[in-house]
Design an enzyme around this catalytic site. Structure first.
Site, mmCIF file in Angstrom:
data_model
loop_
_atom_site.group_PDB
_atom_site.id
_atom_site.type_symbol
_atom_site.label_atom_id
_atom_site.label_comp_id
_atom_site.label_asym_id
_atom_site.label_seq_id
_atom_site.Cartn_x
_atom_site.Cartn_y
_atom_site.Cartn_z
ATOM 1 C CB CYS A 1 5.358 -4.655 -6.009
ATOM 2 S SG CYS A 1 6.351 -3.542 -7.049
ATOM 3 C CB CYS B 1 6.286 3.206 -5.304
ATOM 4 S SG CYS B 1 7.408 2.563 -6.567
ATOM 5 C CB CYS C 1 2.093 1.791 -4.462
ATOM 6 S SG CYS C 1 1.275 0.359 -5.219
#
Length: 328
Positions: A34, A38, A41
């Site tokens: 990714c 975040c 996550c």
């Protein structure tokens, strides 16, 4: 007959002792990479492996033969492998004749070129957007390293929503509710974007993914958790949104069929889309291979609860629609 059972591979012979489960809707995580970071996550970049395309197709064919009607691809960020997922969707639609294909993405890597080539094979695009306050996105890592202020993510979301509607792809918005955004009022931007579904998730902790280094996690989201009352307050504030589909931690656990990217050697060839994961006991545990024990046997140990799947609204009108005129 008992002798026959002893040597025939279970992929060809199945002897169910309980009611069989139909994997109507399956979530596949083909790659963990990714471009965002975040904090909350729960499927982090623990490996960069991605299954060869032909082997992925073989696994999906097996699932379709067992009753899969909808495939959802998530990650990681699926659009870091644009051709791969495009070819998977094309295969699912043209060869497997699946009812629906969907993808969950952050919107940062979706291009008009990809939509022109593969958009016709996609029914639903879910775009992750947790806040319409740039500072909140930046604080939680919802943005790439260039977008340090979190403003670019919101702009990307709007652009991709418009792109989807031009291509007749249904739009979902996925929002993770944390201590940083539980008191935010998102009514106006959600009404403007007009998704057909707005999935609102209470931030979920899973050992080995987002509960700190002591559990082998890359992320630590323990400081982001909220109470049931705080999540309810957020949901109540947005009850006027007809598209709202809230899911607290109890609704999320064991109501999804999930496949990870891990590779296994089975009957002379490799396959990764065979791993059903369960989220019992606060973590994710890989189950048996569908090529080892058959789909039904793998589902028995997956922790999947068909009743919870239906109760949380897992079946809905997921087929694509004709391109719509935009009002904004």
């Amino acid at each position: 007959m008992n002798v026959l059972r002893s040597w025939l591979p279970s992929i060809f012979v199945s002897y169910p002792t309980e009611k069989e489960i139909t994997p109507t809707s399956v979530n596949w995580f083909p790659n963990r990479r990714c471009n965002y970071e975040c904090e909350f996550c729960f499927h982090t970049t623990k490996s960069t492996f991605i299954l060869p395309l032909d082997q992925g197709k073989a696994g999906l064919r097996l699932l379709t033969q067992t009753g899969m009607k909808k495939l959802n691809i998530s990650g990681g960020e699926p659009f870091l492998n644009p051709r791969y997922i495009g070819e998977i969707f094309k295969f699912c639609k043209e060869d497997l004749q699946l009812e629906a294909c969907s993808v969950v993405c952050n919107g940062s890597k979706v291009t008009e070129k990809w939509m022109d080539e593969y958009g016709r094979y996609l029914d639903v695009m879910a775009i992750s957007c947790d806040s319409f306050v740039p500072e909140t996105n930046a604080k939680q890592g919802r943005g790439d390293k260039v977008d340090v202020e979190g403003e670019g993510h919101i702009s990307n979301v709007r652009d991709v929503v418009a792109l989807c509607k031009r291509h007749g792809i249904k739009v979902k918005i996925n929002s993770v509710i944390t201590i940083n955004n539980w008191d935010e009022d998102m009514n106006e931007p959600i009404a403007e974007l007009a998704p057909f579904r707005w999935k609102v998730f209470q931030v979920l902790l899973l050992d080995g993914e987002n509960t700190g280094s002591a559990t082998g996690s890359i992320r630590d989201a323990r400081h982001l958790t909220i109470t049931t009352e705080q999540f309810k307050a957020f949901v109540d504030r947005h009850r006027s949104q007809a598209c709202l589909v809230p899911e607290d931690n109890d609704a999320m656990r064991d109501s999804y069929l999930q496949m990870d990217e891990k590779m296994r050697h089975v009957f002379g060839f490799y396959i990764a889309v065979e791993i059903f994961m369960n989220c019992r006991d606060g973590g994710k545990t890989a189950g048996a291979s569908i090529l080892d024990v058959g789909v039904q046997e793998a589902l028995k140990g997956s922790g999947f609860d068909p009743e919870m799947f239906v109760e949380r609204g897992g079946v809905y009108d997921w087929k694509r629609e004709k391109p719509a005129e935009l009002d904004w």
